[in-house]
Motif scaffolding. Sequence first.
Motif, mmCIF file in Angstrom:
data_model
loop_
_atom_site.group_PDB
_atom_site.id
_atom_site.type_symbol
_atom_site.label_atom_id
_atom_site.label_comp_id
_atom_site.label_asym_id
_atom_site.label_seq_id
_atom_site.Cartn_x
_atom_site.Cartn_y
_atom_site.Cartn_z
ATOM 1 N N SER A 165 -93.423 34.917 78.574
ATOM 2 C CA SER A 165 -93.968 34.313 77.369
ATOM 3 C C SER A 165 -92.774 33.879 76.533
ATOM 4 C CB SER A 165 -94.812 35.318 76.603
ATOM 5 O OG SER A 165 -95.221 34.767 75.366
ATOM 6 N N ALA B 143 -96.387 30.117 77.960
ATOM 7 C CA ALA B 143 -95.973 31.045 78.999
ATOM 8 C C ALA B 143 -95.709 30.230 80.260
ATOM 9 C CB ALA B 143 -97.041 32.092 79.276
ATOM 10 N N GLY C 198 -99.959 30.882 76.130
ATOM 11 C CA GLY C 198 -98.880 31.846 76.029
ATOM 12 C C GLY C 198 -99.163 33.234 76.551
ATOM 13 N N TRP C 199 -100.250 33.424 77.304
ATOM 14 C CA TRP C 199 -100.645 34.764 77.722
ATOM 15 C C TRP C 199 -100.439 35.047 79.188
ATOM 16 C CZ3 TRP C 199 -101.198 37.955 73.892
ATOM 17 C CH2 TRP C 199 -101.644 37.484 72.655
ATOM 18 N N CYS C 200 -99.879 34.110 79.937
ATOM 19 C CA CYS C 200 -99.691 34.284 81.380
ATOM 20 C C CYS C 200 -101.026 34.469 82.098
ATOM 21 C CB CYS C 200 -98.777 35.478 81.700
ATOM 22 S SG CYS C 200 -97.050 35.256 81.208
ATOM 23 N N CYS D 99 -93.795 36.052 85.243
ATOM 24 C CA CYS D 99 -94.197 35.212 84.123
ATOM 25 C C CYS D 99 -93.406 35.604 82.888
ATOM 26 C CB CYS D 99 -95.695 35.352 83.865
ATOM 27 S SG CYS D 99 -96.326 34.186 82.641
#
Length: 120
Positions: free
Chosen positions: A52, A33, A102-104, A50
């Motif tokens: 992903s 992300a 990848g989750w911000c 943001c």
Amino acid sequence: EVQLVESGGGLVQAGGSLRLSCAASGFTLDDYAIGWFRQAPGKEREGVSCISTSDGATYYDDSVKGRFTISSDNAKNTVYLQMNSLKPEDTAVYYCAADPQGWCTDFSSWGQGTQVTVSS
């Protein structure tokens, strides 16, 4: 070595547009992300947007919804922030950051920032 380099900042009049770029090296954007943050003088850093890059999910702060658009070009390993209808309150140093999960949520690598100045 993970590296992020921002570019595209500058001086623009209110109502104008800029496109910021965040070029990544040392890793591929897949499964990461990438977030954009900004910090104005005397203020705390705040999250702006943001993405992903694995599934394209995007998030925006309420202050920029409808005006800013985040996108990624995985072939170029670059994330963009298109900023339209800019306001003087958008003036800040803009940073991009990478979250390998990848989750911000957990940004571990940061760029050096690019200055955006919006005149009234």
